[in-house]
Design a protein around this motif. Sequence first.
Motif, PDB file in Angstrom:
ATOM      1  N   SER A  46     -17.846   1.794  -4.162  1.00  0.00           N
ATOM      2  CA  SER A  46     -17.854   3.126  -3.544  1.00  0.00           C
ATOM      3  C   SER A  46     -19.212   3.391  -2.886  1.00  0.00           C
ATOM      4  O   SER A  46     -19.281   3.937  -1.782  1.00  0.00           O
ATOM      5  N   GLN A  64     -11.612  17.376  -4.761  1.00  0.00           N
ATOM      6  CA  GLN A  64     -11.568  16.074  -5.446  1.00  0.00           C
ATOM      7  C   GLN A  64     -10.353  15.852  -6.352  1.00  0.00           C
ATOM      8  O   GLN A  64      -9.722  14.802  -6.302  1.00  0.00           O
ATOM      9  N   LYS A 106      -5.858   4.925  -0.720  1.00  0.00           N
ATOM     10  CA  LYS A 106      -7.156   5.395  -0.227  1.00  0.00           C
ATOM     11  C   LYS A 106      -6.931   6.666   0.574  1.00  0.00           C
ATOM     12  O   LYS A 106      -6.157   6.668   1.538  1.00  0.00           O
ATOM     13  N   ALA A 137      -4.911   9.713  -4.180  1.00  0.00           N
ATOM     14  CA  ALA A 137      -5.235   8.280  -4.274  1.00  0.00           C
ATOM     15  C   ALA A 137      -4.178   7.528  -5.083  1.00  0.00           C
ATOM     16  O   ALA A 137      -3.881   6.365  -4.805  1.00  0.00           O
ATOM     17  N   ARG A 142     -14.348   7.792 -11.817  1.00  0.00           N
ATOM     18  CA  ARG A 142     -13.698   8.857 -12.580  1.00  0.00           C
ATOM     19  C   ARG A 142     -13.223   8.344 -13.937  1.00  0.00           C
ATOM     20  O   ARG A 142     -12.795   7.187 -14.060  1.00  0.00           O
ATOM     21  N   GLU A 168     -11.406   9.229  -1.749  1.00  0.00           N
ATOM     22  CA  GLU A 168     -11.054   8.849  -3.125  1.00  0.00           C
ATOM     23  C   GLU A 168     -10.259   7.545  -3.046  1.00  0.00           C
ATOM     24  O   GLU A 168      -9.356   7.427  -2.222  1.00  0.00           O
ATOM     25  N   GLU A 206     -14.223  14.271   1.330  1.00  0.00           N
ATOM     26  CA  GLU A 206     -14.106  13.686  -0.004  1.00  0.00           C
ATOM     27  C   GLU A 206     -13.120  12.515  -0.029  1.00  0.00           C
ATOM     28  O   GLU A 206     -11.923  12.705  -0.207  1.00  0.00           O
ATOM     29  N   HIS A 235     -10.765   4.336 -10.531  1.00  0.00           N
ATOM     30  CA  HIS A 235     -10.887   4.886  -9.175  1.00  0.00           C
ATOM     31  C   HIS A 235     -12.206   5.632  -9.031  1.00  0.00           C
ATOM     32  O   HIS A 235     -12.771   6.107 -10.001  1.00  0.00           O
ATOM     33  N   SER A 236     -12.670   5.661  -7.795  1.00  0.00           N
ATOM     34  CA  SER A 236     -13.965   6.265  -7.495  1.00  0.00           C
ATOM     35  C   SER A 236     -13.861   7.067  -6.215  1.00  0.00           C
ATOM     36  O   SER A 236     -12.991   6.822  -5.377  1.00  0.00           O
ATOM     37  N   GLY A 237     -14.780   7.982  -6.072  1.00  0.00           N
ATOM     38  CA  GLY A 237     -14.798   8.779  -4.850  1.00  0.00           C
ATOM     39  C   GLY A 237     -16.115   9.507  -4.720  1.00  0.00           C
ATOM     40  O   GLY A 237     -16.991   9.403  -5.572  1.00  0.00           O
ATOM     41  N   GLU A 272      -7.720  12.866  -6.007  1.00  0.00           N
ATOM     42  CA  GLU A 272      -7.371  11.857  -7.024  1.00  0.00           C
ATOM     43  C   GLU A 272      -5.851  11.702  -7.126  1.00  0.00           C
ATOM     44  O   GLU A 272      -5.343  10.579  -7.211  1.00  0.00           O
TER      45      GLU A 272
END
Length: 446
Positions: free
Chosen positions: A245, A196, A208, A203, A376, A236, A234, A411-413, A200
């Motif tokens: 997400s 992860q 993406k 990303a 995040r 992100e 994973e 940002h999300s993942g 990040e």
Amino acid sequence: MSKDLVSIIDVKKYVGKEVTIGAWVANKSGKGKIAFLQLRDGTAFFQAVAFKPNFIDKFGQEEGLEKFNRIKKLNQETSVLIKGIVKEDERSKFGYELDVTDLEIVGQSDDYPITPKDHGTDFLMDHRHLWLRSRKQHAIILIRNEIIRATYEFFNSRGFVKVDSPILTGSAPEGTTELFETDYFGQPAFLSQTGQLYAEAGAMAFGKVFTFGPTFRAEKSKTRRHLTEFWMIEPEMAFVHHEESMDIQEAYIKFLLQAVLDNQAYALEVLERDKALLQRYIDEPFKRVTYDDAITLLQEKSAENDYEPIAWGDDFGSPHETFISNYYGVPTFIINYPKAIKAFYMKPHPTRDDLVICADLIAPEGYGEIIGGSERATDYDYLKAKVEEYGLSEEEYSWYLDLRKYGSVPHSGFGLGLERVVTFITGNEHIREAIPFPRMLHRLKP
Ligand code: 4AD
Ligand code: MG
């Protein structure tokens, strides 16, 4: 398979024609003038039938008899080049069979250890290198392969870039108790628990991204859901909040279910998985319930159920997850957990200081957590304080903190555990069969 050979999966194109197949004899039956061979060639299983009079007609009394007797005596897992005429056969699930015209033995097989009788799990696991050939194990790995294929299709067609994360790392983002440590030229290194943090960074460079690779957890627990080495996907996404997400997670799981239904229907049949039920998970929306409400529900229903009592702030045990998933009957997101039981990098809730913005996706039917995801934390000072609070080395995480220094964005993942999803979609009891060579507590061989 050589270009001169026909694969079992392709025999439907050769009805009425004579073909040669390179295969193994998975099983054998019949008596007197007839022998039935269950053949497998890696692509599928199907039946071949040898009829003595046909051999005598074709090769004469002596040679025909010799050939037929050789077929009758074939041992389990002998490899053969088998010639025959493809016939449609409505009685068999596969739909086709082979009328044998000739056979050549390629490799003998004596005393194959996995016989058609029942064996204990430890015995099968010790023979995993051979067990993989069995019909059910074969079907599970074909479905795993389809899930991997569909994963690339899903993310590639939506503009995600695959950014590979390292396996050897200096960091322990998912907690310091489950680490495999190794010596890296005199400096401690850990096998990656998650890709992860690198995703990040990806990303912020590509918008993406997704990673897909092996991850490691020195889990000392022996459960049906835990491997020490498992594969994680994973994604992100920059400029994406957690709500969106979750929409992507839902679409992704439904895409995987559809791909398996479309492309591995036969494997699902071998596994006797209820296809209508899988279709229902595609057709119905996933349930979304907050952690707070899930705790309240578990407390309300605890008298009628035998799970451990649970209080706000506790993490769910597997019986709690099973209850929740059965209660709703569809994949269920549990949203916004207490900060204290989640990883350091999650975004704090804007109005509830005790929560973070995250969700675990719980599979139905008691298959447990299949996805863990979150928005995040984006604030440099907040994250720096968290690194300290979790006892992580600021030196080791300086590069990660940099991401909040130079153009930090929401940002999300999330991370999807491949073997958990394979276990769920195949309807299997235990995660060990969802990976070709599982690594678990006390299992490093084969
Ligand atoms: O919930 P986890 O620990 O989340 C993460 O590692 C995040 N960094 C993911 C992210 O946001 N990028 O693990 C994610 C998933 C779990 O939901 C579960 O499906 C699977 O990985 N998983 C395991 N699968 C098999 N054996 C284990 N020991 C597993 N631990 C986690
Ligand atoms: Mg988790």
